[in-house]
Design a protein around this motif. Structure first.
Motif, PDB file in Angstrom:
ATOM      1  N   THR A 270       0.823  -1.207   0.000  1.00 42.22           N
ATOM      2  CA  THR A 270       0.000   0.000   0.000  1.00 42.22           C
ATOM      3  C   THR A 270       0.859   1.261   0.000  1.00 42.22           C
ATOM      4  O   THR A 270       0.745   2.116   0.881  1.00 42.22           O
ATOM      5  CB  THR A 270      -0.952  -0.042   1.218  1.00 42.22           C
ATOM      6  N   ARG A 300       2.312   6.521   1.293  1.00 48.94           N
ATOM      7  CA  ARG A 300       1.139   5.651   1.317  1.00 48.94           C
ATOM      8  C   ARG A 300       0.249   5.937   0.112  1.00 48.94           C
ATOM      9  O   ARG A 300       0.013   7.099  -0.238  1.00 48.94           O
ATOM     10  CB  ARG A 300       0.353   5.864   2.604  1.00 48.94           C
ATOM     11  N   GLU A 302      -3.298   4.036  -1.254  1.00 45.31           N
ATOM     12  CA  GLU A 302      -4.310   3.012  -1.450  1.00 45.31           C
ATOM     13  C   GLU A 302      -4.746   2.962  -2.908  1.00 45.31           C
ATOM     14  O   GLU A 302      -5.117   1.903  -3.424  1.00 45.31           O
ATOM     15  CB  GLU A 302      -5.513   3.282  -0.542  1.00 45.31           C
ATOM     16  N   HIS A 336      -2.524   0.142  10.481  1.00 43.19           N
ATOM     17  CA  HIS A 336      -2.424   1.471   9.871  1.00 43.19           C
ATOM     18  C   HIS A 336      -2.303   2.513  10.975  1.00 43.19           C
ATOM     19  O   HIS A 336      -3.044   2.486  11.964  1.00 43.19           O
ATOM     20  CB  HIS A 336      -3.656   1.752   9.019  1.00 43.19           C
ATOM     21  N   ARG A 337      -1.344   3.428  10.815  1.00 42.81           N
ATOM     22  CA  ARG A 337      -1.183   4.534  11.757  1.00 42.81           C
ATOM     23  C   ARG A 337      -1.068   5.834  10.975  1.00 42.81           C
ATOM     24  O   ARG A 337      -0.589   5.849   9.834  1.00 42.81           O
ATOM     25  CB  ARG A 337       0.058   4.332  12.628  1.00 42.81           C
ATOM     26  N   THR A 338      -1.517   6.913  11.570  1.00 40.06           N
ATOM     27  CA  THR A 338      -1.502   8.200  10.869  1.00 40.06           C
ATOM     28  C   THR A 338      -0.086   8.721  10.669  1.00 40.06           C
ATOM     29  O   THR A 338       0.178   9.457   9.718  1.00 40.06           O
ATOM     30  CB  THR A 338      -2.329   9.239  11.637  1.00 40.06           C
ATOM     31  N   ASP A 343       3.474   3.483  10.009  1.00 35.80           N
ATOM     32  CA  ASP A 343       2.304   2.935   9.315  1.00 35.80           C
ATOM     33  C   ASP A 343       2.661   1.586   8.685  1.00 35.80           C
ATOM     34  O   ASP A 343       2.942   1.492   7.490  1.00 35.80           O
ATOM     35  CB  ASP A 343       1.819   3.922   8.255  1.00 35.80           C
ATOM     36  N   ASP A 345       0.894  -0.769   7.839  1.00 36.93           N
ATOM     37  CA  ASP A 345      -0.037  -1.199   6.804  1.00 36.93           C
ATOM     38  C   ASP A 345       0.496  -0.896   5.401  1.00 36.93           C
ATOM     39  O   ASP A 345       0.094  -1.537   4.437  1.00 36.93           O
ATOM     40  CB  ASP A 345      -1.395  -0.526   6.990  1.00 36.93           C
ATOM     41  N   MET A 346       1.413   0.049   5.293  1.00 39.12           N
ATOM     42  CA  MET A 346       2.017   0.303   3.983  1.00 39.12           C
ATOM     43  C   MET A 346       2.750  -0.930   3.475  1.00 39.12           C
ATOM     44  O   MET A 346       2.853  -1.157   2.265  1.00 39.12           O
ATOM     45  CB  MET A 346       2.979   1.498   4.037  1.00 39.12           C
ATOM     46  N   LYS A 353      -7.579  -2.346   6.227  1.00 36.41           N
ATOM     47  CA  LYS A 353      -6.522  -1.875   7.129  1.00 36.41           C
ATOM     48  C   LYS A 353      -6.915  -2.138   8.573  1.00 36.41           C
ATOM     49  O   LYS A 353      -8.040  -1.866   9.000  1.00 36.41           O
ATOM     50  CB  LYS A 353      -6.245  -0.394   6.906  1.00 36.41           C
ATOM     51  N   LYS A 371      -9.987  -0.665   2.481  1.00 36.19           N
ATOM     52  CA  LYS A 371      -9.139   0.219   1.685  1.00 36.19           C
ATOM     53  C   LYS A 371      -9.800   0.444   0.324  1.00 36.19           C
ATOM     54  O   LYS A 371     -10.800  -0.183  -0.028  1.00 36.19           O
ATOM     55  CB  LYS A 371      -7.756  -0.409   1.469  1.00 36.19           C
TER      56      LYS A 371
END
Length: 398
Positions: A270, A300, A302, A336-338, A343, A345-346, A353, A371
């Motif tokens: 991602t 990132r 999506e 996923h983190r801001t 992050d 999830d990347m 996510k 996503k």
């Protein structure tokens, strides 16, 4: 029987440390060179390869192994909700249930079948004695046969990428050591081929002894497999090409066997450029840091993930392949983190996510959100659903 396998974090951390680059293309589950030779049995699976009209089965992979924490491990309640989402929100008509622990595999496959999903059941027990791996396969296969006799649409895969996860094929006490020996050339290629062929044959024989439906094996891209051993050709596909022609050239050889062809895994991570990184996209996390963080300057995206998934899916449809399964539904241990630096999830191929209540730990109240790739696949699957969900073109025994 409960069985344990290698944890995601330990495998990824170890693989990154040795700079994994397995010949034939490394994939999220590893990479392998497969070779086997026996006589296949004729079934409707062989004849199905000549049909027309796009994919028969469109779906996603669903992992059932334990998590890195008790809260991110497999839970029956979560699984049931996920199967509902896969069938009715994603509009999939198929799911690949994979992992270790026969009990988890059985419960998940049964739930999927009861929801009307076609099931690919694939045990993945790693770093255990060969006899135990085959016993694990046999127990899983018996349940697949029970489901088949009850009318479920189910296919059995005897495993995937044995060269990495099965001891005794290449030197190494675990998958990480075997990767290191492969990348450094510390193995005998001829011995590896013989041992791999022998174990694939034993796995196929074990599968046949307990399951009377269509049989396959999850091969890594560019593996050389004698598919006469199986009813269905399966490949984990993570290639990136600038045009459709490149994908078609790469996939066309699999159709020469005259058997149904399944893309048993396809996907991208991602972030921008993840499609080019293919099966190594996960290798952007620095696990030597605490907490682990994204290495380099990744952005990132999506949208990029969704574009790759729908692009290759369209190729699979145009080639009239038998099935395609996106890798994968959720990766609970890669939240996923801001903050882009953390992050994880990347580095995930999942189409949803994972969101942890507390950034530093999941707790039992973590949840997932779709996503863009989930929505994109859902649209594509929904458009095809009226012609695919009836199962009229399915393989006999499944």
């Amino acid at each position: 029987m409960r069985s344990t396998g290698i944890g995601r974090k330990s495998f990824l951390a170890g693989a990154a440390a040795v700079g994994v680059a397995v010949a034939g293309g490394a994939l999220p589950g590893g990479g392998a060179m497969a070779q086997a030779s026996t006589g296949g049995r004729p079934t409707d699976a062989n004849r199905a390869s000549g049909r027309r009209g796009g994919l028969t089965y469109r779906g996603v992979g669903y992992e059932v192994t334990d998590g890195e924490t008790p809260d991110t491990g497999w839970h029956a309640h979560r699984m049931r909700a996920d199967m509902l989402a896969i069938r009715h929100a994603l509009h999939a008509n198929s799911v690949s249930v994979f992992g270790d622990g026969v009990d988890r595999l059985e419960v998940t496959a049964t739930e999927a079948a009861e929801r009307g999903l076609h099931v690919w059941l694939q045990p993945r027990l790693a770093d255990r004695p060969q006899a135990e791996i085959l016993d694990h396969l046999a127990e899983t296969g018996r349940h697949a046969e029970q489901l088949r006799r009850q009318g479920a649409r189910v296919h059995l895969s005897v495993g995937c990428e044995f060269v990495l996860f099965v001891p005794g094929i290449v030197p190494g006490a675990d998958a990480v050591e075997r990767i290191k020996n492969l990348t450094e050339g510390n193995f005998d290629p001829e011995k590896m081929s013989r041992r791999l062929a022998s174990f694939i044959a034993r796995a196929a024989s074990t599968g046949r002894s307990v399951f009377n439906g269509p049989l396959t094996y999850g091969a890594a891209q560019d593996d050389e497999v004698d598919w006469s051993l199986f009813d269905i050709v399966s490949v984990n596909y993570y290639a990136d090409h600038p045009d459709r022609a490149g994908h078609i050239r790469e996939l066309r050889p699999y159709q020469r066997w005259g058997k149904p062809v399944v893309v048993s895994e396809f996907g991208a991570c991602t972030y921008k450029g993840a499609a080019q990184d293919g099966g190594m996209g996960w290798d952007i996390v620095d696990y030597t840091k605490q907490p682990p963080e994204i290495a380099g300057h990744r952005v990132r995206s999506e949208r990029a993930q969704a574009s790759y998934l729908t692009g290759v899916l369209d190729v699979f449809e145009s080639m009239n392949l038998y099935a395609a399964l996106a890798y994968q539904f959720v990766t609970s241990d890669a939240p996923h983190r801001t903050n882009p630096r953390y992050d994880l999830d990347m580095a995930s191929y999942s189409i949803v996510k994972a969101l942890w209540v507390k950034p530093e730990e999941p707790t039992a109240r973590w949840h997932w959100e779709p996503k863009q790739s989930f929505h994109a696949l859902a649209g594509a699957y929904a458009c095809a659903e009226p012609t695919a969900s009836g199962g009229g073109r399915g393989v006999s025994g499944g």
